[in-house]
Design a protein around this motif. Sequence first.
Motif, PDB file in Angstrom:
ATOM      1  N   ASN A   1      -7.687   4.686   2.091  1.00  0.00           N
ATOM      2  CA  ASN A   1      -6.866   3.583   1.589  1.00  0.00           C
ATOM      3  C   ASN A   1      -5.811   3.164   2.613  1.00  0.00           C
ATOM      4  O   ASN A   1      -5.523   1.974   2.784  1.00  0.00           O
ATOM      5  CB  ASN A   1      -6.166   3.986   0.289  1.00  0.00           C
ATOM      6  CG  ASN A   1      -7.093   3.903  -0.907  1.00  0.00           C
ATOM      7  OD1 ASN A   1      -8.212   3.427  -0.795  1.00  0.00           O
ATOM      8  ND2 ASN A   1      -6.639   4.388  -2.044  1.00  0.00           N
ATOM      9  N   LEU A   2      -5.232   4.156   3.297  1.00  0.00           N
ATOM     10  CA  LEU A   2      -4.228   3.875   4.317  1.00  0.00           C
ATOM     11  C   LEU A   2      -4.841   3.075   5.468  1.00  0.00           C
ATOM     12  O   LEU A   2      -4.239   2.102   5.959  1.00  0.00           O
ATOM     13  CB  LEU A   2      -3.629   5.181   4.839  1.00  0.00           C
ATOM     14  CG  LEU A   2      -2.561   5.062   5.917  1.00  0.00           C
ATOM     15  CD1 LEU A   2      -1.353   4.288   5.408  1.00  0.00           C
ATOM     16  CD2 LEU A   2      -2.128   6.448   6.410  1.00  0.00           C
ATOM     17  N   THR A   3      -6.029   3.479   5.902  1.00  0.00           N
ATOM     18  CA  THR A   3      -6.718   2.760   6.977  1.00  0.00           C
ATOM     19  C   THR A   3      -6.989   1.306   6.580  1.00  0.00           C
ATOM     20  O   THR A   3      -6.770   0.375   7.366  1.00  0.00           O
ATOM     21  CB  THR A   3      -8.039   3.454   7.326  1.00  0.00           C
ATOM     22  OG1 THR A   3      -7.767   4.802   7.732  1.00  0.00           O
ATOM     23  CG2 THR A   3      -8.771   2.725   8.438  1.00  0.00           C
TER      24      THR A   3
ATOM     25  N   GLU B   1      -5.379  -0.455   4.304  1.00  0.00           N
ATOM     26  CA  GLU B   1      -4.125  -1.191   4.166  1.00  0.00           C
ATOM     27  C   GLU B   1      -3.566  -1.569   5.536  1.00  0.00           C
ATOM     28  O   GLU B   1      -2.995  -2.656   5.709  1.00  0.00           O
ATOM     29  CB  GLU B   1      -3.108  -0.350   3.397  1.00  0.00           C
ATOM     30  CG  GLU B   1      -1.901  -1.127   2.897  1.00  0.00           C
ATOM     31  CD  GLU B   1      -2.287  -2.260   1.960  1.00  0.00           C
ATOM     32  OE1 GLU B   1      -1.823  -3.400   2.206  1.00  0.00           O
ATOM     33  OE2 GLU B   1      -3.046  -2.027   1.013  1.00  0.00           O
ATOM     34  N   LYS B   2      -3.735  -0.702   6.509  1.00  0.00           N
ATOM     35  CA  LYS B   2      -3.282  -1.020   7.865  1.00  0.00           C
ATOM     36  C   LYS B   2      -4.082  -2.188   8.452  1.00  0.00           C
ATOM     37  O   LYS B   2      -3.536  -3.012   9.198  1.00  0.00           O
ATOM     38  CB  LYS B   2      -3.395   0.207   8.760  1.00  0.00           C
ATOM     39  CG  LYS B   2      -2.305   1.254   8.518  1.00  0.00           C
ATOM     40  CD  LYS B   2      -2.413   2.410   9.496  1.00  0.00           C
ATOM     41  CE  LYS B   2      -1.244   3.378   9.330  1.00  0.00           C
ATOM     42  NZ  LYS B   2      -1.314   4.509  10.294  1.00  0.00           N
TER      43      LYS B   2
ATOM     44  N   SER C   1       3.181  -0.621   0.679  1.00  0.00           N
ATOM     45  CA  SER C   1       1.966   0.121   0.318  1.00  0.00           C
ATOM     46  C   SER C   1       1.695   1.233   1.317  1.00  0.00           C
ATOM     47  O   SER C   1       1.366   2.362   0.940  1.00  0.00           O
ATOM     48  CB  SER C   1       0.766  -0.827   0.248  1.00  0.00           C
ATOM     49  OG  SER C   1       0.925  -1.779  -0.775  1.00  0.00           O
ATOM     50  N   ILE C   2       1.832   0.917   2.606  1.00  0.00           N
ATOM     51  CA  ILE C   2       1.598   1.910   3.657  1.00  0.00           C
ATOM     52  C   ILE C   2       2.583   3.072   3.526  1.00  0.00           C
ATOM     53  O   ILE C   2       2.208   4.246   3.615  1.00  0.00           O
ATOM     54  CB  ILE C   2       1.705   1.255   5.049  1.00  0.00           C
ATOM     55  CG1 ILE C   2       0.495   0.337   5.282  1.00  0.00           C
ATOM     56  CG2 ILE C   2       1.791   2.299   6.154  1.00  0.00           C
ATOM     57  CD1 ILE C   2       0.628  -0.563   6.485  1.00  0.00           C
ATOM     58  N   ARG C   3       3.841   2.757   3.295  1.00  0.00           N
ATOM     59  CA  ARG C   3       4.847   3.813   3.154  1.00  0.00           C
ATOM     60  C   ARG C   3       4.588   4.668   1.925  1.00  0.00           C
ATOM     61  O   ARG C   3       4.753   5.902   1.961  1.00  0.00           O
ATOM     62  CB  ARG C   3       6.244   3.191   3.087  1.00  0.00           C
ATOM     63  CG  ARG C   3       6.704   2.615   4.411  1.00  0.00           C
ATOM     64  CD  ARG C   3       8.090   1.991   4.309  1.00  0.00           C
ATOM     65  NE  ARG C   3       8.563   1.536   5.620  1.00  0.00           N
ATOM     66  CZ  ARG C   3       9.703   0.911   5.827  1.00  0.00           C
ATOM     67  NH1 ARG C   3      10.500   0.636   4.788  1.00  0.00           N
ATOM     68  NH2 ARG C   3      10.070   0.530   7.039  1.00  0.00           N
TER      69      ARG C   3
ATOM     70  N   ILE D   1       1.639   5.215   0.447  1.00  0.00           N
ATOM     71  CA  ILE D   1       0.456   6.060   0.684  1.00  0.00           C
ATOM     72  C   ILE D   1       0.799   7.221   1.616  1.00  0.00           C
ATOM     73  O   ILE D   1       0.364   8.358   1.402  1.00  0.00           O
ATOM     74  CB  ILE D   1      -0.697   5.223   1.259  1.00  0.00           C
ATOM     75  CG1 ILE D   1      -1.155   4.181   0.233  1.00  0.00           C
ATOM     76  CG2 ILE D   1      -1.869   6.111   1.652  1.00  0.00           C
ATOM     77  CD1 ILE D   1      -2.163   3.184   0.769  1.00  0.00           C
ATOM     78  N   LYS D   2       1.611   6.953   2.651  1.00  0.00           N
ATOM     79  CA  LYS D   2       2.010   8.029   3.561  1.00  0.00           C
ATOM     80  C   LYS D   2       2.799   9.113   2.821  1.00  0.00           C
ATOM     81  O   LYS D   2       2.613  10.304   3.072  1.00  0.00           O
ATOM     82  CB  LYS D   2       2.856   7.458   4.706  1.00  0.00           C
ATOM     83  CG  LYS D   2       2.057   6.720   5.763  1.00  0.00           C
ATOM     84  CD  LYS D   2       2.970   6.239   6.889  1.00  0.00           C
ATOM     85  CE  LYS D   2       2.177   5.592   8.008  1.00  0.00           C
ATOM     86  NZ  LYS D   2       3.068   5.102   9.104  1.00  0.00           N
TER      87      LYS D   2
END
Length: 412
Positions: free
Chosen positions: A152-154, A156-157, A255-257, A259-260
């Motif tokens: 999901n992070l990939t 979203e990036k 969203s990225i923050r 998920i991290k």
Amino acid sequence: MKLFVGIDVSSEDLKVCAMNIVGDTLDSFTVTNNHDGASRLRDKLLSLADKEKSKEIHVGLESTSVYSWHPAMFLHEDNSLQKRGTKVFTINPKLISKFREAYPDLDKTDYIDAWIIADRLRFGRLPMTVVLQEQYIALQRLTRMRFHLVHNLTREKQYFLQHLFFKCSAFTSEVESDVFGHAITELLLEQYSLDEIGSMELADLADYLKEKGKNRFPNPEKVAKCIQKAARSSYRLSKCVEDTIDILLATSIESIRTIKQQIKQIDQAIARLLDGIPNTLETIPGIGRVYCAGILAEIGDIHRFKDQAAVAKYAGLTWRKHQSGKFEAEDTKRIKSGNRFLRYYLVEAANSVKRHDPEFQNYYQKKFAEVPKHQHKRALVLTARKLVRLVDVLLRNDQIYTPRRKVNTEKQ
């Protein structure tokens, strides 16, 4: 005498077919997919075993996401069934689908699916029985969730980079700093226009980056200069479009923050759980706790597998042979089946180990140089296959990795 039981699983019920050794159907029935239904299934199986004087009961279920897990665990752990020598198998649906091709005239119904599974059990040569111990199951849920979050992070990036190109088309080509670093994302959250960024005092922009980056920039003035150059040379958007892109960038950043942060929490939970599972994989340089946990969670007890080749096949790190007479093809394809989670963690672990261990680094470089195309992907997968041998030896022998002494990684 053995009793073969095929179960077609859905979220609501279990369609059951019981078969004897010669392929005669002894009973077909349906129970609900809950504790009461599983208890009724157990009682009927015990009754059938008594009637047929069966010394063993083999139960097969297709591996259908979470729906087959509870009944499989119930049947595996039940004491009365264990006294009858019950073995529970979760079978890859592809295996059942291929087996069904031997019966082209059969209709497609749930009861026939259960019959097909029971008949496949009767033929034998099945993979290992179902079940992992509880700590491996708990670890597996965590590592698979981490797998999900990383993907999901990939994704979203990738969305973020698309929106960033709309906002500042020259950014990635002009700015060498990490696009996803805290300072850069904070700057984008301010929703400055390109003209505002381009007209800022260079010293002010450098101070902003220095403050938000917590002094991690080796040369904030250079980064600020690159950002202003990118802003000045990028395409301009209308106010309406630019406002929309600013909202999308801010949404992606949040969203990225998030998920991290979720990945960080999962990693902490993995570390706590891994403390209770003795293993020697962490002695391999570069493998780390997360990759170690991902491998252990999918393998479970190494003695479920006959040898390292069985582990590799389970992970989908096996290549089909193509041979006829004296001809044997040199170019063969990797099998498409296998546990994608185990394969992911083995490949990621191999990528890390090759940076820390000279033997794996040399092997990777050798395989990289053998072909003109897809060098990295091919070499990394082959390095992961080599890692399987090491993992198998360390777990099977409870052995610590000592590069100077070298462990025996030959086929067992």
